[in-house]
Design an enzyme around this catalytic site. Structure first.
Site, mmCIF file in Angstrom:
data_model
loop_
_atom_site.group_PDB
_atom_site.id
_atom_site.type_symbol
_atom_site.label_atom_id
_atom_site.label_comp_id
_atom_site.label_asym_id
_atom_site.label_seq_id
_atom_site.Cartn_x
_atom_site.Cartn_y
_atom_site.Cartn_z
ATOM 1 N N MET A 143 11.725 3.434 -8.766
ATOM 2 C CA MET A 143 12.647 2.582 -8.001
ATOM 3 C C MET A 143 13.703 1.950 -8.906
ATOM 4 S SD MET A 143 9.652 0.873 -5.644
ATOM 5 C CE MET A 143 8.511 0.761 -7.048
ATOM 6 N N ASP A 185 3.062 5.867 5.738
ATOM 7 C CA ASP A 185 4.273 5.397 5.058
ATOM 8 C C ASP A 185 5.440 6.354 5.276
ATOM 9 O OD1 ASP A 185 3.604 2.973 4.038
ATOM 10 O OD2 ASP A 185 3.255 3.629 1.991
ATOM 11 N N LYS A 238 8.209 2.059 4.707
ATOM 12 C CA LYS A 238 8.520 1.098 3.649
ATOM 13 C C LYS A 238 9.299 1.856 2.588
ATOM 14 C CE LYS A 238 5.982 -2.343 2.530
ATOM 15 N NZ LYS A 238 6.649 -3.331 3.369
#
Length: 270
Positions: free
Chosen positions: A189, A44, A66
């Site tokens: 996030m 990742d 990602k």
């Protein structure tokens, strides 16, 4: 007479490995062993490159980035890569930032592997939400301030029949629960939606003076943090220039920052 043929190549195996929040020294021993054994590593974007020092020299390393707001490798493509490599007899490690099962889509990947008849092992990693508060010198729970903790994503969206996208998290209800049950909120996030989150948490009854911290790049040398209150979060965040990847922590456990010797805001009160 034709007889069916089968491949003589044995099935490989796949392990989902949590690489932790960034500091390579926070990698677990089990994670190191898995990386050392891998012939294929699907890595990742948020994984620290220093962790790849443990990879064997002949390992094939595929970066499958990602990250929110950036061009990402489609999830379906990553899953196809994993399955194809295992079927070719490879020892596959899917190396993911934080913990695979904490907003890492590990659950989806395990499901797809099992559907393909491939067993999968999971190696936990230290999740960024834990690393962020530890870097501030405070706990997630505390007998005097927080009886529990909630990990929640700040960009959970769901589609509707009209094609619109709506926030699937009831932030107001979560705020009321956090207030009444004395919970720490750890928001992943959430920087892009900070204004909406702030408004809804206030609407749900969390006081404007509730301590808030934002930690970017937790555990890394270039870590940055902001200490604010719920009422000033958006303005202070804009002034700070902090962006993603960041963790937002909301709750009275942050009042312990001063006692721990960490930078604290006078807005917190006593």
């Amino acid at each position: 007479m034709n007889t069916p043929t089968t491949s003589s190549r044995p099935l490989g195996r796949c392990t989902l490995v949590g690489a932790g929040p960034g500091d390579p020294e926070l990698l677990t021993l089990k994670a190191v062993k898995a990386v050392q054994a891998a012939t294929v590593l699907l890595v990742d974007d948020l994984v620290n490159d220093e962790i790849l020092q443990w990879a064997r020299p002949d390992a094939r390393i595929v970066h499958v980035g990602k990250r929110g707001g950036c061009k990402s490798t489609p999830q379906a493509f990553i899953e196809k890569l994993m399955i194809a490599a295992v079927q070719e007899g490879e020892t596959v490690v899917r190396l993911k930032g934080g913990d695979p099962f904490v907003f890492g889509r590990g659950g989806e990947e395990v499901e797809h592997l099992r559907e393909a008849g491939i067993p999968c092992e999971v190696v936990n990693g230290i999740t960024a939400g834990l690393a962020a508060v530890t870097a501030l010198g405070v706990p997630l729970t505390h007998r005097d301030h927080a009886a529990g903790v909630v990990f929640v994503t700040g960009h959970a969206k769901t589609g509707t029949a009209d094609g619109a996208r709506h926030d699937s998290t009831d932030w107001a209800a979560l705020a009321a629960t956090a207030r009444d049950a004395r919970l720490t909120l750890v928001i992943y996030m959430g920087v892009a939606g900070a204004s909406h989150i702030q408004q809804q948490l206030l609407a749900g009854g969390l006081p404007a003076g509730t301590p808030v911290a934002v930690v970017q790049h937790a555990s890394l040398p270039h870590q940055r943090q902001l200490v604010a209150t719920l009422g000033t979060l958006v303005a202070d965040l804009a002034a700070s220039g902090l962006g993603s990847p960041s963790i937002i922590v909301v709750g009275d456990v942050l009042r312990g920052m001063a006692a721990a010797g960490a930078p604290a805001s006078s807005r917190f009160g006593t």
